[in-house]
Structures are given as structure tokens and as C-alpha cells.
Design an enzyme around this catalytic site. Structure first.
Site, PDB file in Angstrom:
ATOM      1  N   LEU A  66      47.838  15.878  50.970  1.00 55.63           N
ATOM      2  CA  LEU A  66      48.527  15.595  52.198  1.00 55.63           C
ATOM      3  C   LEU A  66      48.766  14.162  52.264  1.00 55.63           C
ATOM      4  O   LEU A  66      47.937  13.510  52.073  1.00 55.63           O
ATOM      5  CB  LEU A  66      47.875  16.436  53.282  1.00 55.63           C
ATOM      6  CG  LEU A  66      47.611  17.981  53.192  1.00 55.63           C
ATOM      7  CD1 LEU A  66      47.059  18.488  54.463  1.00 55.63           C
ATOM      8  CD2 LEU A  66      48.609  18.423  52.559  1.00 55.63           C
ATOM      9  N   GLY A 111      44.974  18.390  49.145  1.00 55.99           N
ATOM     10  CA  GLY A 111      46.307  19.131  48.970  1.00 55.99           C
ATOM     11  C   GLY A 111      46.757  19.559  47.543  1.00 55.99           C
ATOM     12  O   GLY A 111      47.352  20.518  47.547  1.00 55.99           O
ATOM     13  N   ASN A 135      38.099  17.226  48.567  1.00 60.21           N
ATOM     14  CA  ASN A 135      37.294  15.965  48.606  1.00 60.21           C
ATOM     15  C   ASN A 135      37.412  15.694  50.151  1.00 60.21           C
ATOM     16  O   ASN A 135      37.002  14.375  50.757  1.00 60.21           O
ATOM     17  CB  ASN A 135      37.701  14.797  48.033  1.00 60.21           C
ATOM     18  CG  ASN A 135      39.126  14.402  48.231  1.00 60.21           C
ATOM     19  OD1 ASN A 135      40.130  15.065  48.411  1.00 60.21           O
ATOM     20  ND2 ASN A 135      39.490  12.962  48.282  1.00 60.21           N
ATOM     21  N   GLU A 136      37.948  16.659  51.072  1.00 62.26           N
ATOM     22  CA  GLU A 136      38.116  16.465  52.457  1.00 62.26           C
ATOM     23  C   GLU A 136      36.789  15.666  53.075  1.00 62.26           C
ATOM     24  O   GLU A 136      37.184  14.804  54.021  1.00 62.26           O
ATOM     25  CB  GLU A 136      38.474  17.817  53.105  1.00 62.26           C
ATOM     26  CG  GLU A 136      40.079  17.990  53.015  1.00 62.26           C
ATOM     27  CD  GLU A 136      40.285  18.781  51.638  1.00 62.26           C
ATOM     28  OE1 GLU A 136      39.439  18.955  51.001  1.00 62.26           O
ATOM     29  OE2 GLU A 136      41.509  19.158  51.516  1.00 62.26           O
TER      30      GLU A 136
END
Ligand code: CO8
Length: 260
Positions: A66, A111, A135-136
Site C-alpha cells: 500500500l 500489500g 511486515n505490517e
């Protein structure tokens, strides 16, 4: 722009190849997602088109995930619009009637990993400099439940639990080992391998394959659609928090520093 070309395999069916091209890193901005979804819709309606290969026309990066700038310093309204577009991309890809193959020719964090996970089959270039994963948490943000479900449906609960908590990014070899990708190949073999995989999937009677895909994925899709509005609200209230905005700022600075 999400450009594409069409291949014509046996039986007169067509396979679309989408070459994502949004420099520098194919980040998924609102504009990109909107164009991507329009392209998908057209392909989905074209009954002669049975398959889609998604790849990147940029060197080294499949998709950076994202677009962080769509989540940083934006109004709640903009964040909401953006999130709806992310949901739409996932819904369209995860429930596509086409055979979808991700030809992952570069890094694919967050994303980008999600997009790959929505496909029926994943092939990644075997270059240890490339990585893939959700990996957020490394950005101080939390992958939503449908990101988690999509990963758990692919690699199982325990691996997902650990991968999400630690914000793991895997090398191609590690990704293969845990089943996050299905095959790794040298760069020059990527597209031919993707076409071979496509031929194998297309050899199965379409109605049987599609109903099987739907049977496997429908509970996950239904869970998301039934909570879609609440998920937008959650995202907006989470991402606009001062502490989260601060984490994103620190992460963006880290990206810039790393570059210098
Ligand atoms: N969004 C916006 N800009 C980005 C992004 C991104 N995701 N990734 C990179 N950029 C920018 C960089 O800041 C840099 O900008 P500038 O040229 O102005 O300095 C430019 O793109 C080029 O980046 P790099 O120099 O880092 O390019 P490299 O080729 O060296 O590396 C990578 C490419 C590996 C993709 C690297 O850029 C990277 O790791 N990027 C970060 C990827 C990332 O962590 N993405 C996570 C996004 S969050 C997400 O997808 C899911 C969020 C779920 C939200 C849930 C909330 C509730």
C-alpha cells in the site's frame, strides 16, 4: 498504469499478462488500485479470457504494498476512500473466476504480498535480495483480519501467527519452505514457468475448478464482505490516531535514511 498484454494458449482461450508499472516501486495508491480494478473487471467480463498472470515491469520490485502516503497526513474521508479501494482489489482478485498466477519478480512486502496471496499460484524469482511477507507490525500497524485470513489459508495458523507478530519478510527460499510461494525460479525462467503453470490449471474443466475455488475461499470472502463497513471504520479510526501517524512518519524517514 497497470498495462497488460494478452497471450493466446491452446483452445482459443486467452491469458492476460498484467505488467504493473507505477514507478518507483508499484506502491498501491488510490489511482493505481482504481485502474487495476477496472482492468480486472474488463478481463473478468471477457469470457474468452481464462487466466491472468500478474507481474511487475519494474526492476527489483513486484509491489511495495500500500502507498504509505495514502495513509499519512490524509483526512479520514480520503483514508476511507483508499481503504475501500484496497478491499475492492482483494475481493476481485480473491474471488476471480480466472486462473490467477503471481509472477513475483522482485520484493513484495505487505500489500504486495497480499496481492500475491490472492492468486491461485505464486512463482518467485530466486534472488536472495528479494523478500516477501506481511511486515505490517514493523511499521507499527496491524494487518487486518482478512489479510491474516488470506495468509493463514495459504501457510496455516501457526506460521501466520509468528510471521504477523514479527512482521517477517522472507527470502524466496524461505518463502518456498513455508509455502508462501509455490515455486522459485531463475529470473529468465519466470514467465515461461508462469505460462506452464497456467496451462496446467487451464487444463482442468473450468466449472469444476471455479466451484472448487469458490468452495475454498467463500467463507473468507463472506466474512470480509459482512464486516466491510466496520472494517473501513476500524481502519480510519486506527490509521488517523496520532501514535500511528507518528509510527508511519518514523518508518518513512527510515526508508529515506536507508536510501542515503
Ligand atoms: N508507499 C509509499 N512510498 C514508498 C513505499 C510505499 N509502500 N515504498 C517505498 N516508497 C518510496 C520510498 O520512500 C522512496 O521514496 P523517495 O524516492 O522519495 O525517497 C521510493 O519509494 C523508492 O524506494 P526505495 O529507495 O526504498 O526503493 P528500493 O528499490 O531500494 O526498495 C522496497 C524497494 C523493498 C519496496 C522498499 O522501498 C520498501 O521496503 N518499501 C516499504 C515497503 C513497505 O513496508 N510497505 C508496507 C506498506 S503497508 C501495507 O501494504 C499494508 C498496510 C495495511 C494497513 C493496516 C492498517 C490498519
Amino acid at each position: 498504469d497497470a498495462s497488460r498484454r494478452l497471450l493466446r494458449p491452446r483452445r482459443g482461450w486467452r491469458v492476460a499478462v498484467m505488467h504493473m508499472k507505477s514507478p518507483p516501486v508499484n506502491s498501491l495508491s488510490l489511482d493505481f488500485l482504481t485502474e487495476f480494478c477496472i482492468s480486472l473487471e474488463k478481463l473478468e467480463m471477457d469470457k474468452s479470457c481464462r487466466g491472468l498472470i500478474i507481474t511487475s515491469s519494474l526492476p527489483k520490485v513486484f509491489s511495495a504494498g500500500l502507498d504509505i502516503l495514502e495513509m499519512y497526513g490524509k483526512s479520514p474521508e480520503s483514508c476511507g476512500e483508499f481503504w475501500k479501494a484496497v478491499q475492492e482489489m482483494w475481493l476481485k482478485l480473491y474471488s476471480s473466476n480466472m486462473v490467477t498466477v503471481a509472477a513475483i519478480n522482485g520484493s513484495s512486502p505487505a500489500g504486495g504480498c497480499l496481492m500475491s496471496l490472492t492468486c491461485d499460484y505464486r512463482i518467485m524469482v530466486d534472488n536472495p535480495r528479494y523478500s516477501i511477507g506481511l511486515n505490517e507490525t514493523q511499521l507499527g500497524i496491524v494487518a487486518p483480519f482478512w489479510f491474516k485470513d488470506t495468509m493463514a489459508n495459504t501457510v496455516g495458523h501457526r506460521i501466520t501467527e509468528m510471521a504477523l507478530a514479527l512482521g517477517m519478510l522472507y527470502s524466496p527460499a524461505e518463502a518456498l519452505k513455508i509455502g508462501l510461494v509455490d515455486q522459485i525460479v531463475p529470473e529468465e525462467k519466470l514467465m515461461s514457468t508462469a505460462e506452464q503453470a497456467m496451462a496446467k490449471w487451464l487444463a482442468i474443466p473450468a466449472h469444476a475448478r471455479q466451484l472448487t475455488k469458490s468452495m475454498m475461499r467463500k467463507p473468507t470472502v463472506d466474512r470480509m464482505t459482512s464486516k466491510r463497513e466496520a472494517d473501513v471504520q476500524n481502519f480510519v479510526s486506527f490509521i488517523t490516531k496520532d501514535a500511528i501517524q507518528n509510527s508511519l512518519r518514523v518508518y518513512l524517514e527510515m526508508l529515506k535514511k536507508r536510501k542515503a
